[in-house]
Design a protein around this motif. Structure first.
Motif, PDB file in Angstrom:
ATOM      1  N   ILE A 194       8.983   2.938   0.190  1.00  0.00           N
ATOM      2  CA  ILE A 194       7.616   2.540  -0.175  1.00  0.00           C
ATOM      3  C   ILE A 194       6.642   2.787   0.977  1.00  0.00           C
ATOM      4  O   ILE A 194       5.556   2.226   1.009  1.00  0.00           O
ATOM      5  N   ILE A 195       7.043   3.651   1.912  1.00  0.00           N
ATOM      6  CA  ILE A 195       6.208   3.971   3.058  1.00  0.00           C
ATOM      7  C   ILE A 195       5.710   5.405   2.932  1.00  0.00           C
ATOM      8  O   ILE A 195       6.462   6.303   2.567  1.00  0.00           O
TER       9      ILE A 195
ATOM     10  N   PRO B 111       4.936  -1.603  -4.944  1.00  0.00           N
ATOM     11  CA  PRO B 111       5.385  -1.020  -6.214  1.00  0.00           C
ATOM     12  C   PRO B 111       4.973  -1.831  -7.442  1.00  0.00           C
ATOM     13  O   PRO B 111       4.956  -1.314  -8.540  1.00  0.00           O
ATOM     14  N   LYS B 112       4.585  -3.088  -7.253  1.00  0.00           N
ATOM     15  CA  LYS B 112       4.188  -3.924  -8.383  1.00  0.00           C
ATOM     16  C   LYS B 112       2.691  -3.864  -8.656  1.00  0.00           C
ATOM     17  O   LYS B 112       2.259  -4.088  -9.777  1.00  0.00           O
ATOM     18  N   GLN B 113       1.903  -3.595  -7.621  1.00  0.00           N
ATOM     19  CA  GLN B 113       0.448  -3.505  -7.784  1.00  0.00           C
ATOM     20  C   GLN B 113      -0.053  -2.381  -6.890  1.00  0.00           C
ATOM     21  O   GLN B 113      -0.234  -2.572  -5.686  1.00  0.00           O
ATOM     22  N   ALA B 114      -0.294  -1.232  -7.474  1.00  0.00           N
ATOM     23  CA  ALA B 114      -0.694  -0.051  -6.708  1.00  0.00           C
ATOM     24  C   ALA B 114      -1.993  -0.271  -5.932  1.00  0.00           C
ATOM     25  O   ALA B 114      -2.218   0.364  -4.910  1.00  0.00           O
TER      26      ALA B 114
END
Length: 69
Positions: free
Chosen positions: A27-28, A40-43
């Protein structure tokens, strides 16, 4: 200390065996001296930070080249 300065570096390391086994996603993202953590849950809730040096050592492609910025 007059005139002293601190340089800060960040490195994205490769996944360890546990992370690989869980099929974790990186996620980096790195672009120049900017490192972004992707939520990943809230762009829209991504966090970006600037560092003096950024090193990409992760094994996945597509996030940054394998060079120092």
């Amino acid at each position: 200390m007059a005139g002293a300065s601190v340089k800060v570096a960040v490195r994205v390391r490769p996944f360890n065996s546990r992370e690989i086994g869980r099929e974790s996603k990186c996620i980096i993202q790195m672009s120049g001296n900017t490192t972004t953590i992707i939520n990943p849950k809230q762009a829209k809730d991504n966090k970006s930070f600037n560092f003096d040096y950024s090193y990409w050592s992760h094994t996945t492609a597509g996030h940054a080249s394998n060079t120092m910025y």
